[in-house]
Write a protein that holds these residues in place. Sequence first.
Motif, PDB file in Angstrom:
ATOM      1  N   LYS A 160       0.857  -1.076  -0.147  1.00 20.43           N
ATOM      2  CA  LYS A 160       0.068  -0.045   0.005  1.00 20.43           C
ATOM      3  C   LYS A 160       0.964   1.222   0.049  1.00 20.43           C
ATOM      4  O   LYS A 160       0.498   2.223  -0.592  1.00 20.43           O
ATOM      5  CB  LYS A 160      -0.812  -0.016   1.326  1.00 20.43           C
ATOM      6  N   ARG A 161       1.978   1.139   0.784  1.00 17.96           N
ATOM      7  CA  ARG A 161       2.990   2.503   0.787  1.00 17.96           C
ATOM      8  C   ARG A 161       3.488   2.661  -0.331  1.00 17.96           C
ATOM      9  O   ARG A 161       3.404   3.582  -1.246  1.00 17.96           O
ATOM     10  CB  ARG A 161       4.010   2.078   1.904  1.00 17.96           C
ATOM     11  N   ILE A 162       3.720   1.510  -1.262  1.00 22.45           N
ATOM     12  CA  ILE A 162       4.358   1.435  -2.654  1.00 22.45           C
ATOM     13  C   ILE A 162       3.335   2.376  -3.385  1.00 22.45           C
ATOM     14  O   ILE A 162       3.676   2.962  -4.463  1.00 22.45           O
ATOM     15  CB  ILE A 162       5.113   0.313  -3.045  1.00 22.45           C
ATOM     16  N   LEU A 163       2.108   1.667  -3.317  1.00 21.60           N
ATOM     17  CA  LEU A 163       1.241   2.235  -4.345  1.00 21.60           C
ATOM     18  C   LEU A 163       1.106   3.529  -3.992  1.00 21.60           C
ATOM     19  O   LEU A 163       0.912   4.493  -5.137  1.00 21.60           O
ATOM     20  CB  LEU A 163      -0.261   1.166  -4.264  1.00 21.60           C
ATOM     21  N   ARG A 164       0.823   4.006  -2.934  1.00 19.54           N
ATOM     22  CA  ARG A 164       0.744   5.416  -2.452  1.00 19.54           C
ATOM     23  C   ARG A 164       1.803   6.435  -3.207  1.00 19.54           C
ATOM     24  O   ARG A 164       1.783   7.448  -3.731  1.00 19.54           O
ATOM     25  CB  ARG A 164       0.623   5.712  -1.042  1.00 19.54           C
ATOM     26  N   TYR A 165       3.003   5.787  -3.185  1.00 16.39           N
ATOM     27  CA  TYR A 165       4.300   6.439  -3.565  1.00 16.39           C
ATOM     28  C   TYR A 165       4.137   6.587  -5.116  1.00 16.39           C
ATOM     29  O   TYR A 165       4.480   7.612  -5.719  1.00 16.39           O
ATOM     30  CB  TYR A 165       5.411   5.721  -3.158  1.00 16.39           C
ATOM     31  N   ILE A 166       3.872   5.621  -5.760  1.00 18.51           N
ATOM     32  CA  ILE A 166       3.567   5.529  -7.303  1.00 18.51           C
ATOM     33  C   ILE A 166       2.516   6.374  -7.627  1.00 18.51           C
ATOM     34  O   ILE A 166       2.875   7.409  -8.702  1.00 18.51           O
ATOM     35  CB  ILE A 166       3.452   4.062  -7.788  1.00 18.51           C
ATOM     36  N   GLU A 167       1.572   6.685  -6.905  1.00 22.32           N
ATOM     37  CA  GLU A 167       0.332   7.460  -7.140  1.00 22.32           C
ATOM     38  C   GLU A 167       0.670   8.754  -6.985  1.00 22.32           C
ATOM     39  O   GLU A 167       0.639   9.636  -7.864  1.00 22.32           O
ATOM     40  CB  GLU A 167      -0.891   7.199  -6.402  1.00 22.32           C
ATOM     41  N   ALA A 168       1.551   9.200  -6.200  1.00 23.62           N
ATOM     42  CA  ALA A 168       1.953  10.381  -5.750  1.00 23.62           C
ATOM     43  C   ALA A 168       2.997  10.773  -7.085  1.00 23.62           C
ATOM     44  O   ALA A 168       3.075  12.268  -7.504  1.00 23.62           O
ATOM     45  CB  ALA A 168       2.840  10.625  -4.488  1.00 23.62           C
ATOM     46  N   VAL A 169       3.824   9.806  -7.334  1.00 31.19           N
ATOM     47  CA  VAL A 169       4.789  10.376  -8.535  1.00 31.19           C
ATOM     48  C   VAL A 169       4.140  10.662  -9.875  1.00 31.19           C
ATOM     49  O   VAL A 169       4.375  11.501 -10.555  1.00 31.19           O
ATOM     50  CB  VAL A 169       5.908   8.991  -8.532  1.00 31.19           C
ATOM     51  N   GLU A 170       3.005   9.553 -10.085  1.00 27.12           N
ATOM     52  CA  GLU A 170       2.252   9.951 -11.227  1.00 27.12           C
ATOM     53  C   GLU A 170       1.486  11.450 -11.045  1.00 27.12           C
ATOM     54  O   GLU A 170       1.445  12.134 -11.882  1.00 27.12           O
ATOM     55  CB  GLU A 170       1.173   8.646 -11.304  1.00 27.12           C
ATOM     56  N   VAL A 171       1.025  11.783 -10.009  1.00 22.47           N
ATOM     57  CA  VAL A 171       0.381  13.051  -9.676  1.00 22.47           C
ATOM     58  C   VAL A 171       1.187  14.062 -10.118  1.00 22.47           C
ATOM     59  O   VAL A 171       0.896  15.159 -10.860  1.00 22.47           O
ATOM     60  CB  VAL A 171      -0.608  13.033  -8.423  1.00 22.47           C
ATOM     61  N   ASP A 172       2.539  13.927  -9.614  1.00 28.02           N
ATOM     62  CA  ASP A 172       3.699  14.752  -9.653  1.00 28.02           C
ATOM     63  C   ASP A 172       3.758  15.097 -11.183  1.00 28.02           C
ATOM     64  O   ASP A 172       4.205  16.364 -11.553  1.00 28.02           O
ATOM     65  CB  ASP A 172       4.676  14.677  -8.984  1.00 28.02           C
ATOM     66  N   LYS A 173       4.105  13.974 -11.981  1.00 24.69           N
ATOM     67  CA  LYS A 173       4.463  13.902 -13.472  1.00 24.69           C
ATOM     68  C   LYS A 173       3.318  14.706 -14.090  1.00 24.69           C
ATOM     69  O   LYS A 173       3.496  15.475 -14.965  1.00 24.69           O
ATOM     70  CB  LYS A 173       4.548  12.581 -13.837  1.00 24.69           C
ATOM     71  N   ILE A 174       1.811  14.315 -13.727  1.00 24.99           N
ATOM     72  CA  ILE A 174       0.831  14.963 -14.606  1.00 24.99           C
ATOM     73  C   ILE A 174       0.724  16.531 -14.279  1.00 24.99           C
ATOM     74  O   ILE A 174       0.419  17.221 -15.238  1.00 24.99           O
ATOM     75  CB  ILE A 174      -0.485  14.369 -13.869  1.00 24.99           C
ATOM     76  N   ASN A 175       1.187  16.873 -13.017  1.00 28.35           N
ATOM     77  CA  ASN A 175       1.095  18.223 -12.636  1.00 28.35           C
ATOM     78  C   ASN A 175       2.318  18.891 -13.452  1.00 28.35           C
ATOM     79  O   ASN A 175       1.971  20.043 -13.836  1.00 28.35           O
ATOM     80  CB  ASN A 175       1.168  18.531 -11.134  1.00 28.35           C
ATOM     81  N   GLU A 176       3.493  18.210 -13.565  1.00 27.48           N
ATOM     82  CA  GLU A 176       4.490  18.959 -14.559  1.00 27.48           C
ATOM     83  C   GLU A 176       3.984  19.093 -15.727  1.00 27.48           C
ATOM     84  O   GLU A 176       4.519  20.213 -16.387  1.00 27.48           O
ATOM     85  CB  GLU A 176       5.817  18.157 -14.081  1.00 27.48           C
ATOM     86  N   GLU A 177       3.315  18.315 -16.359  1.00 28.09           N
ATOM     87  CA  GLU A 177       3.027  18.106 -17.645  1.00 28.09           C
ATOM     88  C   GLU A 177       2.099  19.153 -17.963  1.00 28.09           C
ATOM     89  O   GLU A 177       2.228  19.951 -19.035  1.00 28.09           O
ATOM     90  CB  GLU A 177       2.479  16.603 -18.047  1.00 28.09           C
ATOM     91  N   ASN A 178       1.177  19.649 -17.035  1.00 28.72           N
ATOM     92  CA  ASN A 178       0.232  20.388 -17.232  1.00 28.72           C
ATOM     93  C   ASN A 178       0.735  21.711 -16.865  1.00 28.72           C
ATOM     94  O   ASN A 178       0.252  22.946 -17.160  1.00 28.72           O
ATOM     95  CB  ASN A 178      -1.137  19.981 -16.201  1.00 28.72           C
ATOM     96  N   SER A 179       1.860  22.117 -16.301  1.00 31.95           N
ATOM     97  CA  SER A 179       2.239  23.265 -15.844  1.00 31.95           C
ATOM     98  C   SER A 179       3.291  23.857 -16.897  1.00 31.95           C
ATOM     99  O   SER A 179       3.565  23.387 -17.896  1.00 31.95           O
ATOM    100  CB  SER A 179       2.942  23.608 -14.768  1.00 31.95           C
TER     101      SER A 179
END
Length: 179
Positions: A160-179
Amino acid sequence: MEKRKTKKDIVKMLLRNNELDERDEEELIDLLFDQPIAIDVDKQEEAKMSFGDKVSDRVSEICGSWGFIILFIIFLAFWVILNVVILSESDAIDPYPFILLNLLLSTISALQAPIIMMSQNRQAEKDSLRNQNDYRTDLKSELILETLHDQMDAILRNQKRILRYIEAVEVDKINEENS
Protein backbone atom coordinates in the motif's frame (compact mmCIF):
# COMPACT_ATOMS: atom_id res chain seq x y z
CA MET A 1 -2.67 0.61 19.46
CA GLU A 2 -2.46 -2.83 21.12
CA LYS A 3 1.00 -4.35 21.36
CA ARG A 4 1.45 -7.40 19.10
CA LYS A 5 1.74 -10.65 21.02
CA THR A 6 4.97 -12.59 20.77
CA LYS A 7 5.01 -16.27 19.96
CA LYS A 8 5.73 -17.02 23.59
CA ASP A 9 2.67 -15.00 24.65
CA ILE A 10 0.52 -16.89 22.15
CA VAL A 11 1.75 -20.25 23.44
CA LYS A 12 1.08 -19.23 27.03
CA MET A 13 -2.38 -18.04 26.04
CA LEU A 14 -3.09 -21.36 24.32
CA LEU A 15 -1.77 -23.33 27.28
CA ARG A 16 -3.83 -21.45 29.87
CA ASN A 17 -6.77 -23.77 29.26
CA ASN A 18 -4.65 -26.86 30.00
CA GLU A 19 -3.45 -27.88 33.41
CA LEU A 20 0.31 -27.65 32.90
CA ASP A 21 2.73 -26.45 35.50
CA GLU A 22 5.17 -23.69 34.61
CA ARG A 23 8.09 -26.08 34.03
CA ASP A 24 6.05 -28.19 31.57
CA GLU A 25 4.87 -25.01 29.86
CA GLU A 26 8.44 -23.76 29.38
CA GLU A 27 9.56 -27.18 28.15
CA LEU A 28 6.76 -27.18 25.59
CA ILE A 29 7.63 -23.68 24.42
CA ASP A 30 11.29 -24.67 24.00
CA LEU A 31 10.27 -27.84 22.20
CA LEU A 32 8.01 -25.93 19.83
CA PHE A 33 10.60 -23.39 18.80
CA ASP A 34 13.93 -25.18 19.04
CA GLN A 35 13.38 -28.55 17.43
CA PRO A 36 11.12 -30.51 15.12
CA ILE A 37 8.29 -32.00 17.13
CA ALA A 38 6.79 -34.67 14.89
CA ILE A 39 7.69 -38.17 16.05
CA ASP A 40 6.77 -41.62 14.83
CA VAL A 41 5.01 -43.00 17.89
CA ASP A 42 4.75 -46.50 16.45
CA LYS A 43 8.49 -46.76 15.82
CA GLN A 44 9.28 -45.28 19.24
CA GLU A 45 6.99 -47.76 21.02
CA GLU A 46 8.12 -50.70 18.91
CA ALA A 47 11.75 -50.03 19.81
CA LYS A 48 11.06 -50.36 23.54
CA MET A 49 8.69 -53.36 23.39
CA SER A 50 9.71 -56.40 25.41
CA PHE A 51 9.21 -60.00 24.32
CA GLY A 52 6.13 -60.23 26.56
CA ASP A 53 4.69 -57.10 24.95
CA LYS A 54 5.13 -58.58 21.50
CA VAL A 55 3.54 -61.87 22.60
CA SER A 56 0.54 -60.12 24.15
CA ASP A 57 0.03 -58.05 20.98
CA ARG A 58 0.22 -61.18 18.83
CA VAL A 59 -2.20 -63.09 21.09
CA SER A 60 -4.63 -60.15 20.99
CA GLU A 61 -4.32 -59.98 17.22
CA ILE A 62 -5.03 -63.69 16.80
CA CYS A 63 -7.80 -63.98 19.42
CA GLY A 64 -9.59 -60.94 18.07
CA SER A 65 -9.94 -62.34 14.56
CA TRP A 66 -12.77 -64.11 12.75
CA GLY A 67 -10.40 -66.91 11.88
CA PHE A 68 -9.87 -67.67 15.58
CA ILE A 69 -13.60 -67.55 16.32
CA ILE A 70 -14.44 -69.88 13.43
CA LEU A 71 -11.65 -72.33 14.35
CA PHE A 72 -12.76 -72.28 17.97
CA ILE A 73 -16.38 -73.02 17.02
CA ILE A 74 -15.15 -75.90 14.85
CA PHE A 75 -13.03 -77.20 17.76
CA LEU A 76 -16.02 -77.04 20.14
CA ALA A 77 -18.28 -78.82 17.64
CA PHE A 78 -15.59 -81.48 17.08
CA TRP A 79 -15.19 -81.97 20.86
CA VAL A 80 -18.92 -82.46 21.36
CA ILE A 81 -19.31 -84.74 18.34
CA LEU A 82 -16.22 -86.78 19.33
CA ASN A 83 -17.43 -87.32 22.89
CA VAL A 84 -21.15 -87.82 22.19
CA VAL A 85 -21.39 -89.43 18.75
CA ILE A 86 -18.05 -91.03 17.76
CA LEU A 87 -16.84 -92.44 21.07
CA SER A 88 -19.19 -94.48 23.19
CA GLU A 89 -20.24 -93.20 26.62
CA SER A 90 -17.67 -95.43 28.35
CA ASP A 91 -14.76 -94.51 25.98
CA ALA A 92 -15.44 -90.76 25.85
CA ILE A 93 -12.53 -88.47 26.79
CA ASP A 94 -14.93 -85.98 28.33
CA PRO A 95 -18.48 -87.34 28.64
CA TYR A 96 -21.48 -85.05 28.89
CA PRO A 97 -21.61 -82.47 30.76
CA PHE A 98 -18.08 -81.86 29.36
CA ILE A 99 -16.29 -80.96 32.60
CA LEU A 100 -12.84 -81.14 30.95
CA LEU A 101 -14.00 -78.82 28.15
CA ASN A 102 -15.39 -76.41 30.74
CA LEU A 103 -12.05 -76.44 32.61
CA LEU A 104 -10.19 -75.88 29.33
CA LEU A 105 -12.41 -72.95 28.34
CA SER A 106 -12.13 -71.37 31.80
CA THR A 107 -8.35 -71.66 31.73
CA ILE A 108 -8.15 -70.13 28.26
CA SER A 109 -10.40 -67.24 29.36
CA ALA A 110 -8.42 -66.69 32.55
CA LEU A 111 -5.18 -66.40 30.57
CA GLN A 112 -6.53 -64.59 27.54
CA ALA A 113 -8.22 -61.68 29.34
CA PRO A 114 -5.13 -60.25 31.11
CA ILE A 115 -2.99 -60.74 28.01
CA ILE A 116 -5.49 -58.78 25.93
CA MET A 117 -5.69 -56.09 28.64
CA MET A 118 -1.90 -55.68 28.56
CA SER A 119 -2.06 -55.12 24.82
CA GLN A 120 -4.93 -52.64 25.19
CA ASN A 121 -3.08 -50.70 27.90
CA ARG A 122 -0.05 -50.39 25.66
CA GLN A 123 -2.29 -49.27 22.79
CA ALA A 124 -3.84 -46.64 25.07
CA GLU A 125 -0.34 -45.35 25.90
CA LYS A 126 0.48 -45.14 22.18
CA ASP A 127 -2.77 -43.27 21.57
CA SER A 128 -1.91 -40.83 24.35
CA LEU A 129 1.55 -40.21 22.86
CA ARG A 130 -0.03 -39.77 19.43
CA ASN A 131 -2.49 -37.21 20.85
CA GLN A 132 0.32 -35.28 22.55
CA ASN A 133 2.30 -35.31 19.31
CA ASP A 134 -0.74 -34.07 17.37
CA TYR A 135 -1.33 -31.30 19.90
CA ARG A 136 2.28 -30.12 19.68
CA THR A 137 2.20 -30.25 15.90
CA ASP A 138 -1.06 -28.31 15.79
CA LEU A 139 0.27 -25.74 18.22
CA LYS A 140 3.45 -25.26 16.21
CA SER A 141 1.40 -24.98 12.99
CA GLU A 142 -0.78 -22.36 14.62
CA LEU A 143 2.29 -20.37 15.65
CA ILE A 144 3.77 -20.63 12.17
CA LEU A 145 0.46 -19.48 10.66
CA GLU A 146 0.42 -16.53 13.06
CA THR A 147 3.94 -15.60 11.93
CA LEU A 148 2.96 -15.94 8.28
CA HIS A 149 -0.12 -13.82 8.91
CA ASP A 150 2.03 -11.09 10.46
CA GLN A 151 4.42 -11.26 7.51
CA MET A 152 1.51 -11.01 5.05
CA ASP A 153 0.21 -7.96 6.93
CA ALA A 154 3.65 -6.38 6.66
CA ILE A 155 3.79 -7.15 2.93
CA LEU A 156 0.33 -5.64 2.40
CA ARG A 157 1.31 -2.50 4.34
CA ASN A 158 4.46 -2.13 2.25
CA GLN A 159 2.50 -2.73 -0.93
CA LYS A 160 0.00 0.00 0.00
CA ARG A 161 2.87 2.34 0.80
CA ILE A 162 4.46 1.61 -2.59
CA LEU A 163 1.14 2.16 -4.37
CA ARG A 164 0.67 5.52 -2.61
CA TYR A 165 4.21 6.50 -3.60
CA ILE A 166 3.61 5.50 -7.23
CA GLU A 167 0.33 7.42 -7.28
CA ALA A 168 2.05 10.47 -5.81
CA VAL A 169 4.81 10.25 -8.44
CA GLU A 170 2.21 9.94 -11.22
CA VAL A 171 0.26 12.92 -9.85
CA ASP A 172 3.49 14.95 -9.73
CA LYS A 173 4.27 13.93 -13.34
CA ILE A 174 0.81 14.97 -14.51
CA ASN A 175 1.13 18.28 -12.66
CA GLU A 176 4.52 18.92 -14.26
CA GLU A 177 3.15 18.14 -17.71
CA ASN A 178 0.18 20.45 -17.16
CA SER A 179 2.27 23.34 -15.93
